[in-house]
Write an enzyme that holds these catalytic residues in place. Structure first.
Site, PDB file in Angstrom:
ATOM      1  N   ASP A  21      11.613  44.492   8.222  1.00 12.10           N
ATOM      2  CA  ASP A  21      12.529  43.702   7.396  1.00 12.10           C
ATOM      3  C   ASP A  21      13.853  44.434   7.251  1.00 12.10           C
ATOM      4  O   ASP A  21      13.891  45.568   6.771  1.00 12.10           O
ATOM      5  CB  ASP A  21      11.916  43.480   6.007  1.00 12.10           C
ATOM      6  CG  ASP A  21      12.803  42.599   5.139  1.00 12.10           C
ATOM      7  OD1 ASP A  21      12.736  41.364   5.312  1.00 12.10           O
ATOM      8  OD2 ASP A  21      13.585  43.129   4.324  1.00 12.10           O
ATOM      9  N   LYS A  54      18.862  39.307   7.611  1.00 12.71           N
ATOM     10  CA  LYS A  54      19.351  38.384   6.574  1.00 12.71           C
ATOM     11  C   LYS A  54      20.868  38.232   6.632  1.00 12.71           C
ATOM     12  O   LYS A  54      21.586  39.193   6.936  1.00 12.71           O
ATOM     13  CB  LYS A  54      18.966  38.901   5.177  1.00 12.71           C
ATOM     14  CG  LYS A  54      17.525  39.315   5.030  1.00 12.71           C
ATOM     15  CD  LYS A  54      17.146  39.637   3.591  1.00 12.71           C
ATOM     16  CE  LYS A  54      15.794  40.346   3.558  1.00 12.71           C
ATOM     17  NZ  LYS A  54      15.879  41.805   3.806  1.00 12.71           N
TER      18      LYS A  54
HETATM   19  N1  LIG Z   1      15.575  40.033  -0.121  1.00 16.37           N
HETATM   20  C1  LIG Z   1      16.062  40.882  -1.001  1.00 16.37           C
HETATM   21  O1  LIG Z   1      16.994  40.564  -1.742  1.00 16.37           O
HETATM   22  C2  LIG Z   1      15.464  42.241  -1.129  1.00 16.37           C
HETATM   23  C3  LIG Z   1      14.648  42.708  -0.120  1.00 16.37           C
HETATM   24  N2  LIG Z   1      14.097  43.955  -0.212  1.00 16.37           N
HETATM   25  C4  LIG Z   1      13.238  44.400   0.905  1.00 16.37           C
HETATM   26  O2  LIG Z   1      11.990  44.834   0.389  1.00 16.37           O
HETATM   27  C5  LIG Z   1      11.696  46.147   0.824  1.00 16.37           C
HETATM   28  C6  LIG Z   1      10.863  46.881  -0.204  1.00 16.37           C
HETATM   29  O3  LIG Z   1      11.457  46.850  -1.469  1.00 16.37           O
HETATM   30  P1  LIG Z   1      11.951  48.155  -2.266  1.00 16.37           P
HETATM   31  O4  LIG Z   1      13.083  47.749  -3.077  1.00 16.37           O
HETATM   32  O5  LIG Z   1      12.153  49.281  -1.334  1.00 16.37           O
HETATM   33  O6  LIG Z   1      10.749  48.446  -3.245  1.00 16.37           O
HETATM   34  P2  LIG Z   1       9.226  48.972  -3.085  1.00 16.37           P
HETATM   35  O7  LIG Z   1       8.483  48.310  -4.184  1.00 16.37           O
HETATM   36  O8  LIG Z   1       8.745  48.803  -1.707  1.00 16.37           O
HETATM   37  O9  LIG Z   1       9.336  50.495  -3.492  1.00 16.37           O
HETATM   38  C7  LIG Z   1       9.861  51.468  -2.639  1.00 16.37           C
HETATM   39  C8  LIG Z   1       9.588  52.835  -3.253  1.00 16.37           C
HETATM   40  O10 LIG Z   1       8.175  53.043  -3.308  1.00 16.37           O
HETATM   41  C9  LIG Z   1       7.850  54.325  -2.842  1.00 16.37           C
HETATM   42  N3  LIG Z   1       6.540  54.213  -2.171  1.00 16.37           N
HETATM   43  C10 LIG Z   1       6.261  53.629  -0.970  1.00 16.37           C
HETATM   44  N4  LIG Z   1       4.959  53.669  -0.702  1.00 16.37           N
HETATM   45  C11 LIG Z   1       4.371  54.316  -1.746  1.00 16.37           C
HETATM   46  C12 LIG Z   1       3.034  54.675  -2.032  1.00 16.37           C
HETATM   47  N5  LIG Z   1       2.053  54.352  -1.205  1.00 16.37           N
HETATM   48  N6  LIG Z   1       2.799  55.321  -3.185  1.00 16.37           N
HETATM   49  C13 LIG Z   1       3.791  55.637  -4.026  1.00 16.37           C
HETATM   50  N7  LIG Z   1       5.085  55.323  -3.816  1.00 16.37           N
HETATM   51  C14 LIG Z   1       5.375  54.658  -2.681  1.00 16.37           C
HETATM   52  C15 LIG Z   1       8.957  54.710  -1.892  1.00 16.37           C
HETATM   53  O11 LIG Z   1       9.098  56.095  -1.916  1.00 16.37           O
HETATM   54  P3  LIG Z   1      10.073  56.923  -0.909  1.00 16.37           P
HETATM   55  O12 LIG Z   1      11.464  56.604  -1.359  1.00 16.37           O
HETATM   56  O13 LIG Z   1       9.697  58.333  -1.123  1.00 16.37           O
HETATM   57  O14 LIG Z   1       9.791  56.406   0.447  1.00 16.37           O
HETATM   58  C16 LIG Z   1      10.160  53.993  -2.478  1.00 16.37           C
HETATM   59  O15 LIG Z   1      10.841  54.823  -3.397  1.00 16.37           O
HETATM   60  C17 LIG Z   1      13.075  46.760   1.120  1.00 16.37           C
HETATM   61  O16 LIG Z   1      12.974  47.820   2.027  1.00 16.37           O
HETATM   62  C18 LIG Z   1      13.814  45.566   1.679  1.00 16.37           C
HETATM   63  O17 LIG Z   1      13.495  45.437   3.060  1.00 16.37           O
HETATM   64  C19 LIG Z   1      14.276  44.737  -1.332  1.00 16.37           C
HETATM   65  C20 LIG Z   1      15.077  44.310  -2.357  1.00 16.37           C
HETATM   66  C21 LIG Z   1      15.746  43.032  -2.320  1.00 16.37           C
END
Ligand SMILES: NC(=O)C1=CN([C@@H]2O[C@H](COP(=O)(O)OP(=O)(O)OC[C@H]3O[C@@H](n4cnc5c(N)ncnc54)[C@H](OP(=O)(O)O)[C@@H]3O)[C@@H](O)[C@H]2O)C=CC1
Ligand SMILES: O=C1CO[C@H](CO)[C@@H](O)[C@@H]1O
Length: 291
Positions: A21, A54
């Site tokens: 994504d 997107k």
């Molecule tokens: N359409 C839209 O408007 C939006 C789309 N998105 C999409 O959604 C994706 C995911 O959303 P995001 O906002 O990143 O939120 P997430 O809920 O996926 O959280 C991401 C965080 O979780 C941590 N993490 C990942 N795996 C684990 C685990 N197994 N245990 C503990 N912590 C973990 C990561 O750590 P670390 O940093 O150390 O890797 C990161 O800091 C984005 O990458 C994007 O592609 C997101 C927001 C808006």
């Protein structure tokens, strides 16, 4: 961080992930393109990968849609996208500044309705540049509008969803209409500033989630992701370390019971983290309606 995304995508593809994504807004499409190219060179077939990008809010003018999509394709090194989403229903001012805000931090917007943008996105399907189109952060009425007035049905609505934001009504609606719901922020961004609203350090420390995870010998993150997969919601967790990337993919060796699914459903508390606040006074801002 430079190259972090390249490394994460490369690791994920090697571990068996197939859905990537991204978005013009993330400015990581070139890194992803590099990781994809290497995997294609070492045997992954194009049709085995599923790449979503997107259309950003500043590209809603009907004349800007094709060039934006072509730029994403060039940066990703692809000749088609599997899915192209309208990132948000509100049109920001045209141009290369992704966040055109006034001095009060309010988004400068354009009077372009998302249906006019959608018509241009439909032409991308006609031209073979994208296999499917969809929307993101659209509420039920906005989806109804696209389903009623569009020529091509949105394949997906990608919205924020996790146990604290179940989107139960939206899921019911999407299921009835044959639209796939994808959950962004499926882990509710553990450790982030926005997560402070929850009353526990993070969703992953919620006692209900922790107890279920212990019962299955899985992690809280795996329970949150499995809950979505079991209710037919696609998930796109963001993990950067190989350990997390692997953990988030190991979801297919356990099953949540109906009682466990219901107790997770009950954690719902409208715990939204991503609000696109700068456009909150715009009539098309989606979050005045419950999801
Ligand atoms: N359409 C839209 O408007 C939006 C789309 N998105 C999409 O959604 C994706 C995911 O959303 P995001 O906002 O990143 O939120 P997430 O809920 O996926 O959280 C991401 C965080 O979780 C941590 N993490 C990942 N795996 C684990 C685990 N197994 N245990 C503990 N912590 C973990 C990561 O750590 P670390 O940093 O150390 O890797 C990161 O800091 C984005 O990458 C994007 O592609 C997101 C927001 C808006
Ligand atoms: O897609 C996105 C839209 O905006 C969010 C924050 O404002 C980002 O975090 C996100 O990845």
């Amino acid at each position: 961080k430079q190259n972090e995304c390249y490394q994460a995508v490369k690791t994920a593809l090697q571990m068996g992930y197939r859905h990537i994504d991204t978005a013009e807004y993330y400015q990581n499409e070139k890194e992803i393109g590099q990781a994809l190219l290497e995997q294609f060179t070492s045997g992954l077939k194009r049709e085995e990968a599923f790449v979503t990008s997107k259309l950003w809010n500043t590209r809603h003018h009907p004349d800007d849609v094709l060039p934006a999509c072509q730029r994403s394709l060039t940066d990703l090194g692809l000749d088609y996208l599997d899915l192209y989403l309208m990132h948000f229903p509100v049109a920001y001012a045209r141009g290369d500044n992704f966040l055109p805000y006034d001095d009060k931090g309010q988004a400068l917007t354009m009077d372009i309705h998302f249906m006019d943008t959608w018509k241009s996105m439909e032409q991308l399907v006609d031209a073979g540049l994208v296999k499917a189109i969809g929307v993101s952060s659209f509420n039920i009425s906005q989806m109804e509008e696209v389903l009623t007035n569009g020529r091509i049905k949105p394949a997906v609505n990608q919205v924020e969803s996790h146990p604290y934001l179940g989107c139960h009504r939206l899921l019911e609606y999407c299921t009835a209409k044959g639209v796939v719901l994808t959950a962004f922020c499926p882990l509710a961004r553990p450790g982030s500033k926005e997560a402070e609203q929850y009353g526990v350090a993070s969703l992953l420390q919620d006692p209900v989630i922790v107890e279920i995870s212990k019962k299955h010998g899985k992690t809280p993150a795996q329970v949150c992701l499995k809950w979505q997969v079991q209710r037919n919601v696609a998930v796109i967790p963001m993990g950067t370390t190989p350990a997390m990337i692997q953990e988030n993919s190991q979801l297919f060796d356990f099953e949540l019971s109906e009682a466990e699914m219901s107790s997770i459903n009950m954690l719902d508390k409208n715990g939204r983290m991503v609000w696109f606040q700068p456009s909150e006074t715009h009539p098309l801002w989606p979050f005045n309606e419950e999801f």
